[in-house]
Design a protein around this motif. Structure first.
Motif, PDB file in Angstrom:
ATOM      1  N   VAL A 229     -13.178  56.521 -12.089  1.00  0.00           N
ATOM      2  CA  VAL A 229     -12.125  55.777 -11.421  1.00  0.00           C
ATOM      3  C   VAL A 229     -11.185  55.251 -12.506  1.00  0.00           C
ATOM      4  O   VAL A 229     -11.634  54.657 -13.484  1.00  0.00           O
ATOM      5  N   HIS A 230      -9.901  55.496 -12.323  1.00  0.00           N
ATOM      6  CA  HIS A 230      -8.927  55.190 -13.352  1.00  0.00           C
ATOM      7  C   HIS A 230      -8.130  53.936 -13.005  1.00  0.00           C
ATOM      8  O   HIS A 230      -7.806  53.684 -11.854  1.00  0.00           O
ATOM      9  N   GLY A 231      -7.837  53.169 -14.019  1.00  0.00           N
ATOM     10  CA  GLY A 231      -6.907  52.061 -13.913  1.00  0.00           C
ATOM     11  C   GLY A 231      -5.755  52.301 -14.864  1.00  0.00           C
ATOM     12  O   GLY A 231      -5.647  53.377 -15.479  1.00  0.00           O
ATOM     13  N   GLN A 232      -4.897  51.319 -15.022  1.00  0.00           N
ATOM     14  CA  GLN A 232      -3.730  51.501 -15.884  1.00  0.00           C
ATOM     15  C   GLN A 232      -4.131  51.626 -17.350  1.00  0.00           C
ATOM     16  O   GLN A 232      -3.489  52.349 -18.115  1.00  0.00           O
ATOM     17  N   TYR A 233      -5.199  50.942 -17.753  1.00  0.00           N
ATOM     18  CA  TYR A 233      -5.560  50.895 -19.164  1.00  0.00           C
ATOM     19  C   TYR A 233      -6.774  51.742 -19.528  1.00  0.00           C
ATOM     20  O   TYR A 233      -7.152  51.804 -20.699  1.00  0.00           O
ATOM     21  N   GLY A 234      -7.396  52.370 -18.570  1.00  0.00           N
ATOM     22  CA  GLY A 234      -8.574  53.174 -18.880  1.00  0.00           C
ATOM     23  C   GLY A 234      -9.276  53.627 -17.617  1.00  0.00           C
ATOM     24  O   GLY A 234      -8.727  53.533 -16.516  1.00  0.00           O
ATOM     25  N   SER A 235     -10.485  54.122 -17.769  1.00  0.00           N
ATOM     26  CA  SER A 235     -11.261  54.595 -16.629  1.00  0.00           C
ATOM     27  C   SER A 235     -12.722  54.211 -16.816  1.00  0.00           C
ATOM     28  O   SER A 235     -13.173  53.946 -17.932  1.00  0.00           O
ATOM     29  N   VAL A 236     -13.453  54.154 -15.712  1.00  0.00           N
ATOM     30  CA  VAL A 236     -14.881  53.838 -15.740  1.00  0.00           C
ATOM     31  C   VAL A 236     -15.616  54.832 -14.866  1.00  0.00           C
ATOM     32  O   VAL A 236     -15.027  55.492 -14.003  1.00  0.00           O
TER      33      VAL A 236
END
Length: 327
Positions: free
Chosen positions: A196-203
Motif C-alpha cells: 500500500v503506497h502513500g506519498q512518502y513510501g509504501s508498506v
C-alpha cells in the motif's frame, strides 16, 4: 436505477468538486486528479505522470454491475492495479461506499462521502497542535539543526553536541512509540500482502516467525524417543555458569571471552529547559507574519513537488474483464 442515470449523477458529482481535488486509489493509495469530465469518459492524470488516461463509461458500468451483484461488497483486491481509479471515482457517487478496513466497494441506500477524495484546504486553515512528546522533541531538534551545522560535528562545542544527542535520543524513542501505534492500526487495514503506497513510501503486511523451546523435559523426552542422545543437544547455561563462578576459584576471564566497547548513554534530561525552549519556538510560530507563512507554504509545496518527482508508481488505464469462472 439504470446505469445511465447513475452515470449522469456521477458526472454531476465530479463536476461539483473543485478542480484541484486530489483522488487516491483504494489499495496502492496513488494520488491522481481529474483533468476532464466528458459524456462517455473521465480523464485523469497521476500526480507523478504527465500522461492523460481516459477512463471509459463502459468500464464504470461493468464495475458497477459487479459491485451491485457482490454479496457483502466487491473485494477490491480483485481489481488489477490499472483499474483502481475506477473504484475511486465510482465511490464519489453517494450510493457507492468504500470500506477501507474491509477493502471492499459496496452499493448502499444511504448517501455516503468517499474517503478517497481530498479537497485541498486553504493555506490559512488552523492546524491543531498534537499532544505528542515526539512533536515537541522534533521541533526542538529542528531548531538545533538550524542553529548548528550537523555536517561539521567536530567543530561543535561539547554542550551543543550533548543537546543534539539528547534530542536525537528523545525523538528516536518517542517516534518509535508512535510508529508502533501506527503499525497496530495499519495491520488491520493491509490485505493479502499487497503493498500500500502513500506519498512518502509504501508498506506491506509481513509475517515474522519466532521460535521458543518447550520445557526441557518435554523436548528431551521427544528427542530420546527418536534415538537422539540428550548430550547432543544440551548446551552450557550462562546463568548456571555465573552461579558456579560464585562458589569456585574460577574467574570470569577463565570461562568468558570478554570484549569491551565504549558508547554514549543519555544520563539525564532537563525537561524544564526543554519546555521553556519549546514554548519559545511555539510562540515564534504563532506570531509569524503572513508573508513568512506564505514563504513557508511555498517551501512546503516545492518540497512536496520534489518528493513527487522521486516517487514513481505504476499507472493504469482499463478494467480487466472477469474470467468465465468469476461472477
Amino acid at each position: 436505477m439504470t446505469f445511465r442515470l447513475t452515470w449522469h449523477n456521477l458526472l454531476n458529482e465530479l463536476e461539483a468538486l473543485p478542480s484541484d481535488t486530489t483522488f487516491v486509489t483504494p489499495l496502492s493509495r496513488t494520488p491522481f486528479r481529474i483533468t476532464g469530465v466528458q459524456e462517455h469518459r473521465v480523464l485523469i492524470k497521476y500526480r507523478e505522470s504527465s500522461e492523460t488516461i481516459p477512463l471509459q463509461r463502459e468500464q464504470f458500468e461493468t464495475l458497477s454491475e459487479r459491485v451491485v451483484e457482490a454479496v457483502g461488497g466487491f473485494d477490491l483486491n480483485r481489481l488489477p492495479t490499472d483499474a483502481e481509479p475506477y473504484a475511486t471515482i465510482l465511490s464519489v457517487h453517494p450510493q457507492f461506499d468504500v470500506d477501507d478496513h474491509e477493502g471492499t466497494l459496496a452499493a448502499t441506500d444511504i448517501g455516503t462521502a468517499t474517503s478517497l477524495v481530498d479537497v485541498d484546504q486553504d493555506v490559512g486553515d488552523d492546524r491543531d497542535e498534537p499532544d505528542l512528546a515526539v512533536y515537541g522533541d522534533a521541533l526542538l531538534l529542528i531548531d538545533a539543526l538550524e542553529r548548528h551545522d550537523p555536517t561539521a560535528l567536530d567543530e561543535m562545542e561539547t554542550p551543543d553536541l550533548v543537546n543534539l544527542y539528547t534530542l536525537l535520543s528523545d525523538v528516536q524513542r518517542n517516534a518509535n512509540d508512535l510508529r508502533q501505534d501506527v503499525r497496530r492500526v495499519l495491520l488491520g487495514r493491509l490485505h493479502h500482502d499487497q503493498p500500500v503506497h502513500g506519498q512518502y513510501g509504501s508498506v506491506q503486511r509481513t509475517t515474522r516467525r519466532s521460535r521458543t523451546l518447550k520445557p526441557d523435559d518435554e523436548v528431551l523426552g521427544l528427542l530420546e524417543a527418536e534415538g537422539i542422545d540428550r548430550e547432543r543437544v544440551l548446551s552450557v547455561d550462562r546463568n548456571k555458569v555465573d552461579d558456579a563462578l560464585d562458589v569456585t576459584s574460577l574467574t570470569e576471564t577463565d570461562v568468558y571471552d570478554i570484549e569491551e566497547s565504549e558508547y554514549v548513554r543519555k544520563a539525564d534530561v532537563d525537561e524544564e529547559v526543554k519546555e521553556t525552549r519549546l514554548q519559545g519556538l511555539k510562540d515564534r510560530l504563532a506570531t509569524a507574519d503572513e508573508n513568512g507563512t506564505e514563504d513557508l507554504q511555498r517551501e512546503i509545496e516545492e518540497l512536496e513537488a520534489r518528493i513527487d518527482e522521486l516517487t514513481s508508481f505504476s499507472s493504469g488505464k482499463s478494467l480487466r474483464s472477469p474470467s468465465s469462472g468469476e461472477s
